[in-house]
Design a protein around this motif. Sequence first.
Motif, short mmCIF file in Angstrom:
data_model
loop_
_atom_site.label_atom_id
_atom_site.label_comp_id
_atom_site.label_asym_id
_atom_site.label_seq_id
_atom_site.Cartn_x
_atom_site.Cartn_y
_atom_site.Cartn_z
N PHE A 399 0.62 -1.24 -0.21
CA PHE A 399 0.07 0.06 -0.38
C PHE A 399 0.78 1.19 -0.06
O PHE A 399 1.81 1.35 0.84
CB PHE A 399 -0.71 0.18 1.47
N VAL A 408 -2.21 0.56 -4.65
CA VAL A 408 -1.77 -0.71 -4.47
C VAL A 408 -0.39 -1.16 -5.61
O VAL A 408 -0.66 -1.27 -6.75
CB VAL A 408 -2.60 -1.79 -4.06
N GLN A 502 -7.08 -2.21 2.73
CA GLN A 502 -6.18 -1.43 3.00
C GLN A 502 -6.51 -0.69 4.04
O GLN A 502 -6.07 -0.26 4.88
CB GLN A 502 -4.70 -1.16 2.00
#
Length: 529
Positions: A399, A408, A502
């Motif tokens: 991330f 990402v 994330q």
Amino acid sequence: MRQIILFWLFTSVLLVGANPVLHADTRPNIIFILTDDQSWDSVGFLDGQVHTPRLDSMARDGMYLSNFNVTTTVCSPSRYSFLTGRYAGRCEGDRFLREHPPGDQTQVENIGELESHRWNVAKILQANGYTTGFVGKSHVVRHDLIHKLGWSLDADPTDPVINEQMRANHRRWCEEVRKHGFDYADGVYAANLKELHCDALNVHNLDWTIDKAIQFLESPKDQPFFLCVSTTLHHGPAPWVNRFSLEADPRMTGEGFVPEGFDVLPRRDDVLGRNREAGFKDAAAYALWLDDGVGAILDKVSELGIEKDTMIVFVSDHGSYRHGKTTLHEYGMRVPMLCVWPGRIKPGSVYDGIVANIDFAPTVLDICGIKPPNDYLCDGISFKPVLLGSQEPLREVLFGEMGHSRCVKTKNWKYIAIRYPAEVQDKIDQGHKFDAFGDHPKLDLPYLTRNTHLGHYASQVNPHYFEADQLYDLDKDIEENSNVIENYPEITFWLKEELSKQLLQFEGRPFGEFTTGFQSFSGSENQTQ
């Protein structure tokens, strides 16, 4: 280029010898050399048009991590992540929380700072018997103090009254750094050179930085040590313009005028001479100067007889080449990293897996055999197994965060999303125009960062800078010139889902649809990583 590097490193292994025998576990010393704004093209063995014999020798003697990344591509947040093991978006520093109270979308950039109430790697090492030292550029403590100085831009550091003010300012910064887990702090720059607010001091002085590092290394110690050496090179003022570097007065430092100067590096005219002899122009000599600084540390470790007890790490806080800095593109995120530890790290080794700055702190603790405190929040993963020879992937997805953008990255793909906070998006929808840098025409969309200077230059050289959704095939397009998001819907859906996962870790930090009931696309079965 990669084939050339691998052949060069493989040949070096044959010359050095077989894989070293691993010694019994000990608590090693750690020297962490962190440079500034340094891209891969400023290192010789990576095809940079520069002369860097000592860095080249580090690659032969240790490991090159060829896919090492920083998760934010400006100074403060990247340095924060190196020292804490946390994403910069988790910062709880005073300035950061004033800008972004809980519940607001964050705009991660140069507002992150080490928190007094949370652990960082130096604090943990110090609590476990390590002697800790910091030398060089900080940019991660007390942003509120940077502009509180008592002299003018044209002040004369040779004036005794002015110089004592400058020395007092430097002592204050050293004390602020010590509060964050460092027994020794000297040669400290609060931030960039311009933050000294004196034209005469707005010059690089690597001699001063290395002198303070050597003093720490030579000081008596009864326990292992951790030393962070953070250079101002290659940040501005442009070090390739030698009046800001090799032709500047070597007595002008971050603590004012030091009349006796320093004697830890070759003379600056000698640096220029050796650079010319190697066939390079004077504008490339700054790289050899930095290389000499690294060499001085390597030589001192050898002189002290602690080579086998010391791991030396060399890495940059982010890149600057082309459209990298202040974006989540490869030339900002991906930086050269070298690790040397005789007897433990195999000479000439290369690791191609994804590693990141958030992994540095947990790796140091792992290598030093230290169990992290129960209340230590860390996002990173130890890459100790990699350093000792494992080629297994450390992670599949990384991330990244920068201003209004998030990404990402996998080994083969990168997805970048730009989403604005609700109040900014409302202005966009209403046709509001946003300030540009200097006298340039107003913009339909705001820069990703508050710093309009950096936003302007990044957007000028990056045709995809303002595009809300971007997908890049890193196998075929390492420079990320072609946004191929329309061509790969399944991969895009998969990476959007990964980004949502994330972002949901950042409780109370919205980011568009990714944190508000994002639709899963896990039904796509044939996704390529």
